[in-house]
Design a protein around this motif. Sequence first.
Motif, PDB file in Angstrom:
ATOM      1  N   TYR A 287     -55.246  65.507  10.497  1.00  0.00           N
ATOM      2  CA  TYR A 287     -54.003  64.914  11.016  1.00  0.00           C
ATOM      3  C   TYR A 287     -53.698  65.396  12.420  1.00  0.00           C
ATOM      4  N   ALA A 288     -53.102  64.493  13.191  1.00  0.00           N
ATOM      5  CA  ALA A 288     -52.739  64.758  14.575  1.00  0.00           C
ATOM      6  C   ALA A 288     -51.380  64.119  14.847  1.00  0.00           C
ATOM      7  N   PRO A 289     -50.710  64.518  15.925  1.00  0.00           N
ATOM      8  CA  PRO A 289     -49.379  63.965  16.210  1.00  0.00           C
ATOM      9  C   PRO A 289     -49.307  62.440  16.236  1.00  0.00           C
ATOM     10  N   GLU A 290     -50.365  61.770  16.654  1.00  0.00           N
ATOM     11  CA  GLU A 290     -50.309  60.302  16.702  1.00  0.00           C
ATOM     12  C   GLU A 290     -50.205  59.670  15.314  1.00  0.00           C
ATOM     13  N   HIS A 291     -50.514  60.423  14.255  1.00  0.00           N
ATOM     14  CA  HIS A 291     -50.370  59.886  12.909  1.00  0.00           C
ATOM     15  C   HIS A 291     -48.909  59.767  12.489  1.00  0.00           C
ATOM     16  N   ILE A 292     -48.056  60.559  13.087  1.00  0.00           N
ATOM     17  CA  ILE A 292     -46.633  60.541  12.714  1.00  0.00           C
ATOM     18  C   ILE A 292     -46.039  59.156  12.902  1.00  0.00           C
ATOM     19  N   GLU A 293     -46.291  58.543  14.038  1.00  0.00           N
ATOM     20  CA  GLU A 293     -45.703  57.216  14.305  1.00  0.00           C
ATOM     21  C   GLU A 293     -46.259  56.145  13.377  1.00  0.00           C
ATOM     22  N   LYS A 294     -47.426  56.398  12.792  1.00  0.00           N
ATOM     23  CA  LYS A 294     -47.998  55.437  11.845  1.00  0.00           C
ATOM     24  C   LYS A 294     -47.402  55.597  10.450  1.00  0.00           C
ATOM     25  N   VAL A 295     -46.972  56.795  10.103  1.00  0.00           N
ATOM     26  CA  VAL A 295     -46.426  57.069   8.772  1.00  0.00           C
ATOM     27  C   VAL A 295     -44.904  56.864   8.726  1.00  0.00           C
ATOM     28  N   ALA A 296     -44.221  57.119   9.822  1.00  0.00           N
ATOM     29  CA  ALA A 296     -42.755  57.068   9.853  1.00  0.00           C
ATOM     30  C   ALA A 296     -42.156  55.753   9.337  1.00  0.00           C
ATOM     31  N   PRO A 297     -42.698  54.591   9.682  1.00  0.00           N
ATOM     32  CA  PRO A 297     -42.100  53.353   9.148  1.00  0.00           C
ATOM     33  C   PRO A 297     -42.156  53.275   7.624  1.00  0.00           C
ATOM     34  N   PHE A 298     -43.181  53.867   7.029  1.00  0.00           N
ATOM     35  CA  PHE A 298     -43.294  53.861   5.574  1.00  0.00           C
ATOM     36  C   PHE A 298     -42.250  54.791   4.953  1.00  0.00           C
ATOM     37  N   ALA A 299     -41.986  55.915   5.610  1.00  0.00           N
ATOM     38  CA  ALA A 299     -40.931  56.813   5.133  1.00  0.00           C
ATOM     39  C   ALA A 299     -39.589  56.099   5.149  1.00  0.00           C
ATOM     40  N   ALA A 300     -39.342  55.319   6.189  1.00  0.00           N
ATOM     41  CA  ALA A 300     -38.082  54.578   6.284  1.00  0.00           C
ATOM     42  C   ALA A 300     -37.948  53.555   5.152  1.00  0.00           C
ATOM     43  N   LEU A 301     -39.058  52.985   4.713  1.00  0.00           N
ATOM     44  CA  LEU A 301     -39.021  52.019   3.612  1.00  0.00           C
ATOM     45  C   LEU A 301     -38.617  52.652   2.282  1.00  0.00           C
ATOM     46  N   LEU A 302     -38.742  53.957   2.188  1.00  0.00           N
ATOM     47  CA  LEU A 302     -38.485  54.659   0.931  1.00  0.00           C
ATOM     48  C   LEU A 302     -37.031  55.073   0.728  1.00  0.00           C
ATOM     49  N   VAL A 303     -36.196  54.929   1.733  1.00  0.00           N
ATOM     50  CA  VAL A 303     -34.823  55.443   1.656  1.00  0.00           C
ATOM     51  C   VAL A 303     -34.086  54.909   0.428  1.00  0.00           C
ATOM     52  N   GLN A 304     -34.044  53.605   0.239  1.00  0.00           N
ATOM     53  CA  GLN A 304     -33.279  53.059  -0.883  1.00  0.00           C
ATOM     54  C   GLN A 304     -33.866  53.495  -2.216  1.00  0.00           C
ATOM     55  N   SER A 305     -35.161  53.510  -2.321  1.00  0.00           N
ATOM     56  CA  SER A 305     -35.802  53.935  -3.564  1.00  0.00           C
ATOM     57  C   SER A 305     -35.468  55.390  -3.891  1.00  0.00           C
ATOM     58  N   PHE A 306     -35.467  56.256  -2.877  1.00  0.00           N
ATOM     59  CA  PHE A 306     -35.128  57.658  -3.099  1.00  0.00           C
ATOM     60  C   PHE A 306     -33.640  57.808  -3.450  1.00  0.00           C
ATOM     61  N   LYS A 307     -32.786  57.012  -2.850  1.00  0.00           N
ATOM     62  CA  LYS A 307     -31.363  57.041  -3.207  1.00  0.00           C
ATOM     63  C   LYS A 307     -31.187  56.599  -4.660  1.00  0.00           C
ATOM     64  N   ASP A 308     -31.935  55.576  -5.053  1.00  0.00           N
ATOM     65  CA  ASP A 308     -31.873  55.096  -6.450  1.00  0.00           C
ATOM     66  C   ASP A 308     -32.337  56.191  -7.400  1.00  0.00           C
ATOM     67  N   TRP A 309     -33.411  56.907  -7.015  1.00  0.00           N
ATOM     68  CA  TRP A 309     -33.903  58.002  -7.858  1.00  0.00           C
ATOM     69  C   TRP A 309     -32.818  59.066  -8.028  1.00  0.00           C
ATOM     70  N   ALA A 310     -32.184  59.448  -6.923  1.00  0.00           N
ATOM     71  CA  ALA A 310     -31.148  60.492  -6.967  1.00  0.00           C
ATOM     72  C   ALA A 310     -29.995  60.061  -7.869  1.00  0.00           C
ATOM     73  N   GLU A 311     -29.625  58.800  -7.794  1.00  0.00           N
ATOM     74  CA  GLU A 311     -28.524  58.310  -8.629  1.00  0.00           C
ATOM     75  C   GLU A 311     -28.924  58.344 -10.107  1.00  0.00           C
ATOM     76  N   ALA A 312     -30.136  57.942 -10.407  1.00  0.00           N
ATOM     77  CA  ALA A 312     -30.610  57.954 -11.791  1.00  0.00           C
ATOM     78  C   ALA A 312     -30.788  59.378 -12.324  1.00  0.00           C
ATOM     79  N   ALA A 313     -31.201  60.295 -11.436  1.00  0.00           N
ATOM     80  CA  ALA A 313     -31.410  61.685 -11.847  1.00  0.00           C
ATOM     81  C   ALA A 313     -30.095  62.391 -12.111  1.00  0.00           C
ATOM     82  N   GLY A 314     -29.031  61.848 -11.502  1.00  0.00           N
ATOM     83  CA  GLY A 314     -27.691  62.362 -11.738  1.00  0.00           C
ATOM     84  C   GLY A 314     -27.493  63.714 -11.210  1.00  0.00           C
TER      85      GLY A 314
END
Length: 163
Positions: free
Chosen positions: A136-163
């Motif tokens: 891994y190198a710094p240029e990989h960050i910009e390739k992965v970051a958009p996928f992390a952003a796609l996960l926000v709602q799913s992670f919020k849903d997980w937190a709500e379900a986990a209570g």
Amino acid sequence: MSDTDLLSQTRDAADLYPAIQSALDQIVGHKLFTLMAIDHARGEAARIYTSHPAEYPVGGRKPLGDMTAWGKIVLQDRQPWIAYNAADIEGAFFDNALIAELGCASCLNVPVIEEDAPGGPRVIGTVNLLHGEGHYAPEHIEKVAPFAALLVQSFKDWAEAAG
């Protein structure tokens, strides 16, 4: 249409997580892929997806404990973190021996950030990619970051379900 455009239409975690795993394998590569949700109330990170369920089962938890250098960068400063070699991994993760057994000696962690959280932006999870030394190198960050952003709602849903 880009991979992130297609994935942004997928809401079900059972479809979204493996699709992100596959896309990131093609884009930056990995030997091990996990998604960890941050359970702020319990002070733990909970594994909600893994490419290696035998070694890293879903539901596994890691205490966040005292703020490490990794925690300051990823959790507090909300920045990606790269381990370039085994020594970097050893300094950050207690399970470094298992990571090494899987042939991994580099790591890229990208935070999943809830921008509109009460009290301001906060990390609600991490996308974790591991591979051979120096992968891994710094240029990989910009390739992965958009996928992390796609996960926000799913992670919020997980937190709500986990209570």
